[in-house]
Structures are given as C-alpha cells and as structure tokens.
Design a protein around this motif. Structure first.
Motif, PDB file in Angstrom:
ATOM      1  N   UNK A  60      47.656  45.026  38.953  1.00  0.00           N
ATOM      2  CA  UNK A  60      47.910  43.604  38.717  1.00  0.00           C
ATOM      3  C   UNK A  60      47.362  42.723  39.830  1.00  0.00           C
ATOM      4  N   UNK A  61      47.266  43.272  41.046  1.00  0.00           N
ATOM      5  CA  UNK A  61      46.768  42.479  42.182  1.00  0.00           C
ATOM      6  C   UNK A  61      45.249  42.470  42.273  1.00  0.00           C
ATOM      7  N   UNK A  62      44.574  43.026  41.255  1.00  0.00           N
ATOM      8  CA  UNK A  62      43.112  43.043  41.229  1.00  0.00           C
ATOM      9  C   UNK A  62      42.490  44.326  41.740  1.00  0.00           C
ATOM     10  N   UNK A  63      43.293  45.194  42.328  1.00  0.00           N
ATOM     11  CA  UNK A  63      42.802  46.485  42.801  1.00  0.00           C
ATOM     12  C   UNK A  63      42.228  47.294  41.637  1.00  0.00           C
ATOM     13  N   UNK A  76      35.697  43.169  45.261  1.00  0.00           N
ATOM     14  CA  UNK A  76      35.453  41.931  44.527  1.00  0.00           C
ATOM     15  C   UNK A  76      34.525  40.981  45.276  1.00  0.00           C
ATOM     16  N   UNK A  77      34.565  41.005  46.607  1.00  0.00           N
ATOM     17  CA  UNK A  77      33.750  40.066  47.377  1.00  0.00           C
ATOM     18  C   UNK A  77      32.260  40.329  47.185  1.00  0.00           C
ATOM     19  N   UNK A  78      31.896  41.615  47.170  1.00  0.00           N
ATOM     20  CA  UNK A  78      30.481  41.954  47.011  1.00  0.00           C
ATOM     21  C   UNK A  78      30.177  42.564  45.644  1.00  0.00           C
ATOM     22  N   UNK A  79      31.232  42.747  44.828  1.00  0.00           N
ATOM     23  CA  UNK A  79      31.089  43.252  43.462  1.00  0.00           C
ATOM     24  C   UNK A  79      30.285  44.558  43.398  1.00  0.00           C
TER      25      UNK A  79
END
Length: 225
Positions: free
Chosen positions: A56-59, A74-77
């Motif tokens: 749920x926290x995006x992990x 997520x920052x560098x996808x």
C-alpha cells in the motif's frame, strides 16, 4: 452487486497492495501496473518477473525465473537487484517483505540491502505479508499458517490452500487446488468462508481491495455492495 468484475488483460500472478498499487506478471514474464482506468487498465513496466509483491505504501518487489530478487525504485523507475534467491515474494510495506525459495525456506527482509535476509524457521511454498505486520503462508501440502510475532512461531490454521495473500489482519484471502476462493473469518476455529468464483492466484490489499487471476489468465477485481 457483490462479485467479481472481469478486467481486460491476461496475467498469471497478481498483487494488490491497495486500490492504487496493483501489479501483475503474465506467462511471458512481462510486468504490468494497473492504471486506475478499467478501460485502459494496464501499463507495461520494463523487466521480466515470475512473481511480484506490491504494498500500500508503494513498495514493489519481484523475483524472476532464475530466482533473482528485485525492488522497484520509483524515483528512477527501474529495478535494483537485491542479493538472494527466492521463488515467491510478498511486500506488505517497506518494512514487511517476506519470501520463500525453491527449497521452501522462509526469509524476511532485514531493511539492509547489504545483508538483506534473515531466515525464519519453517517451510512454505507461498507467503502473504500485510501492511500491519500480518504474515500468512501455505506449505507444499496445502497446510495454512499464521506467523505469531509474540512467540515468533507459525500457528497452524485449519484449511487447505495453495495460494495466500494478506493485505491486513482483516483482509486475508486464498485459493485451493481446485481454484476455490476463500477469505478469513478472523476466527481460527471456523477459519474460512468460501467466496463464489474460481481463481489460481489472489491479491488482497490493505484497504480491502481484492484482485485475482484464473487458470486461463483472466483478471478479476472483487466488487462489494
């Protein structure tokens, strides 16, 4: 009306951390993330995986056919490889990531990528980790277990499943060898209630969301009244 709504696409494994963080992989190992739009539901993410765990926290974590382990940044996808070898992985949150390897050994993420895994006693073939620390698992015989943090051991729960997912203590779902779908009642003495439908993999989220895939690769989301 309560029941399953079919969503366009084809997947073999699915994980739903929340309504906004649903990921899956198909039979070719391609990776997909739910867009939030049922008309155009999936966007392909570069990489190749055989199992995936979304929180749920995006992990998001995944493993490939060679057992290599990856975490999505997520920052560098892109996917960063984490040392170790697993066949199944589940991420309840950034701090509650569990997996099992081909021998059935169980591992929990330490939070340290340099020494990422601590082995937990027991033997499982599938595992489900929730955002609140909840952890469930099933073994090769279909026996079901819940991890008890107070005594750090596995408590056997009645029933028989081959796939399990725990979004939170009150949202635990599984499927058996016949494709029957079950959800936990929260009562170990009368542990499961059967839900209409036929699935081979299931993903339960923190916010009550539930997704599943059947043996044909069809994708479904559970709709509540």
């Amino acid at each position: 009306m309560t029941g399953w709504k079919q969503i366009t696409g084809a997947l073999t494994r699915i994980s739903a951390g929340s309504v906004s963080n649903v990921w899956g992989v198909n039979s070719a190992g391609n990776i997909y993330r739910y867009t939030g739009d049922d008309d155009k539901p999936w966007i392909q993410i570069p990489g190749a995986l055989t199992d995936i765990g979304a929180a749920a926290d995006g992990t998001v974590w995944g493993v490939n056919s060679a057992g290599n382990i990856y975490r999505y940044t997520w920052d560098s996808k892109y996917w960063i490889q984490i040392p170790g070898a697993l066949t199944r992985i589940s991420a309840g949150s950034a701090t509650n990531v569990w997996g099992v390897n081909s021998a059935g050994n169980i591992y929990r993420y330490t939070g340290d990528d340099a020494k990422p895994w601590v082995q937990i006693p027991g033997a499982l073939t599938d595992i489900g980790a929730g955002a609140d620390g909840t952890v469930w698992g099933v073994n090769s015989a279909g026996d079901i277990y819940r991890y008890t943090w107070d005594s750090t051991h596995w408590l056997k729960v009645p029933g028989n499943l081959v796939a399990i997912s725990a979004g939170i203590k009150t949202n635990v779902w599984g499927t058996n060898r016949g494709g029957n779908v079950y959800t936990s009642t929260g009562d170990d003495s009368n542990a499961w209630v059967q839900i209409t439908g036929g699935l081979v993999d299931i993903g339960a989220g923190t916010d009550g969301v539930v997704w599943g895939v059947n043996s044909a690769g069809n994708i479904y989301r559970y709709i509540r009244d």
